[in-house]
Design an enzyme around this catalytic site. Structure first.
Site, PDB file in Angstrom:
ATOM      1  N   SER A 247      -1.985   0.110   3.198  1.00  0.00           N
ATOM      2  CA  SER A 247      -3.432   0.010   3.042  1.00  0.00           C
ATOM      3  C   SER A 247      -4.215   1.153   3.666  1.00  0.00           C
ATOM      4  O   SER A 247      -5.336   1.430   3.233  1.00  0.00           O
ATOM      5  CB  SER A 247      -3.923  -1.316   3.628  1.00  0.00           C
ATOM      6  OG  SER A 247      -3.618  -1.404   5.012  1.00  0.00           O
TER       7      SER A 247
ATOM      8  N   HIS B 197      -2.423  -4.246  -2.350  1.00  0.00           N
ATOM      9  CA  HIS B 197      -3.128  -3.079  -2.890  1.00  0.00           C
ATOM     10  C   HIS B 197      -2.456  -2.493  -4.129  1.00  0.00           C
ATOM     11  O   HIS B 197      -2.916  -1.475  -4.647  1.00  0.00           O
ATOM     12  CB  HIS B 197      -3.267  -2.015  -1.797  1.00  0.00           C
ATOM     13  CG  HIS B 197      -4.072  -2.485  -0.633  1.00  0.00           C
ATOM     14  ND1 HIS B 197      -5.442  -2.383  -0.595  1.00  0.00           N
ATOM     15  CD2 HIS B 197      -3.693  -3.078   0.533  1.00  0.00           C
ATOM     16  CE1 HIS B 197      -5.881  -2.900   0.547  1.00  0.00           C
ATOM     17  NE2 HIS B 197      -4.844  -3.324   1.246  1.00  0.00           N
TER      18      HIS B 197
ATOM     19  N   LYS C 285      -8.946  -8.192  -4.220  1.00  0.00           N
ATOM     20  CA  LYS C 285      -9.046  -6.737  -4.295  1.00  0.00           C
ATOM     21  C   LYS C 285      -9.184  -6.337  -5.764  1.00  0.00           C
ATOM     22  O   LYS C 285     -10.276  -6.424  -6.317  1.00  0.00           O
ATOM     23  CB  LYS C 285      -7.854  -6.096  -3.594  1.00  0.00           C
ATOM     24  CG  LYS C 285      -7.843  -6.427  -2.096  1.00  0.00           C
ATOM     25  CD  LYS C 285      -6.673  -5.843  -1.372  1.00  0.00           C
ATOM     26  CE  LYS C 285      -6.763  -6.078   0.130  1.00  0.00           C
ATOM     27  NZ  LYS C 285      -6.675  -7.526   0.513  1.00  0.00           N
TER      28      LYS C 285
END
Length: 395
Positions: A181, A209, A241
């Site tokens: 990240s 991610h 996300k």
């Protein structure tokens, strides 16, 4: 005489201020997007994890509105009492199918998913091996599990192999981020899967991610590398996300999911997310399937940014993902560069220790499919200008 709590805490807070490590919240006054209003200022937003630009998509809002008529808002209970709605169940089925796994299990947050999964799988007499740059939730999960906890050097297969060779643990769990990240680089999952197989260990990947962004269909880092459920038995993905929603899931075999239902305390003892959130995520997954242009545009923006940053001589890290860190080093200078960018209308995160190692403070620039090429070009110009005074001093 002992000091009061107030005195002790204020002294610690002041020390953080002096070290330029003090964190402050910003007040968002608009929906997430490429442009936001923060603390009364309009900014081009390069600090969000809304990688596909879905957080404010009207179809997600429509899905929420439609679900409210049937399921209301609050779920009222944990999944194991009576909070597991038809929409939750449908979302788990869709996530399992989308990731090519037997089953999936929803958690309220990625942090809870990681704590719950690790502690459910290993304990006293076992061993857990984690990359040094893993997310805090993974590290905390390893620590609270009761297993012997070891951290290996970042993406260092030889270091991990030595540690696996030495252990006599009953169970061995290797845990990594799919996309790291703060650095934006990928874990070498094929090699890690081979290594885990050789040493009879289980591999767990946190794909917070990567999910939605990577892979032929957006199923994440595991799909990107062409790996199977057998190669990576435990997959965690987040929904807040790239999906633009909220929550997380763990996907894997029937036995894995049933084990988590029985043993993962953050799952058992937490109120289920609202059914409306599951409805919005189902809409988001449909958009992910229908609109591959979002991933394609994101890839092109990453390439454009990296070309421009390299031409400008900016200190980029080696990342091919939406996370593009520009390493400054000094925490105070990093804050000053971020402030200079904000004065020009660009919102960029200034990441400092302990989130990253000492001496590696950075600007964490995140790109989104919602950005235009012009916005990326404008950021590059502003970034070059903001960094110039400090680069000249260091030279």
């Amino acid at each position: 005489m002992s000091s009061s709590m107030k005195q002790v805490l204020e002294a610690e807070l002041q020390k953080r201020r002096e070290q330029h490590l003090y964190r402050q919240r910003r007040v968002l006054q608009s929906p997430q997007g490429s442009e936001v209003r923060v603390d009364g200022q309009h900014c081009i937003n390069f600090s969000s994890n809304d990688y596909l630009g879905l957080a404010n998509h009207p179809r997600l809002a429509e899905a929420v509105e439609q679900s409210l008529a049937t399921f209301g808002w609050g779920s009222g209970a944990s999944h194991l009492i009576n909070g597991h709605s038809e929409l939750h169940h449908q979302l788990e089925l869709v996530l399992a199918r989308f990731t090519g796994r037997d089953r999936a299990l929803l958690f309220s947050t990625g942090y809870m998913a990681n704590l719950g999964a690790i502690a459910a799988l290993v304990g006293k007499g076992d061993a857990v091996f984690e990359d040094r740059l893993n997310h805090a939730s993974l590290l905390d999960g390893g620590l609270i599990s009761g297993a012997r906890f070891q951290r290996f050097q970042h993406n260092d297969l030889d270091d991990l192999a030595r540690r696996l060779q030495k252990t006599d643990a009953r169970r061995k769990l290797v845990v990594v981020d799919g996309v790291f990240s703060m650095d934006g680089d990928l874990a070498p999952l094929p090699e890690l899967a081979d290594l885990a197989r050789t040493h009879d260990a289980w591999l767990m990947v946190d794909d917070a991610h990567g999910f939605g962004c990577l892979g032929a269909n957006g199923a994440g880092t595991i799909e990107h590398f062409g790996l199977s459920q057998t190669d990576v038995p435990v997959m965690m993905g987040t929904l807040g996300k790239a999906m633009g929603c909220f929550g997380a899931f763990v996907a894997g075999s029937e036995a894995l999911i049933e084990t988590l239902i029985q043993r993962a305390r953050p799952y058992i003892y937490t109120t289920a997310m609202p059914a409306a959130v599951a409805a919005s995520t189902l809409a988001s997954l449909q958009l992910l399937t229908e609109e591959s242009w979002r991933r394609e545009h994101l890839v092109s923006l990453v390439e454009r940014f990296r070309r421009g940053a390299e031409d400008a001589g900016l200190p980029l890290m080696d990342s091919s993902t939406a996370i593009q860190p520009v390493v400054i080093g000094d925490s105070q200078v990093t804050l000053q560069v971020a402030a200079a960018l904000e004065s020009k209308g660009f919102l960029v995160g200034a990441i400092r220790p302990p989130t990253v190692p000492q001496g590696s403070a950075r600007l964490r620039i995140t790109l989104s499919a919602a950005h235009s090429e012009q916005q990326v070009d404008d950021l590059l110009l502003a970034l070059t200008e903001a960094c110039r005074p400090y680069r000249e001093v260091s030279a």
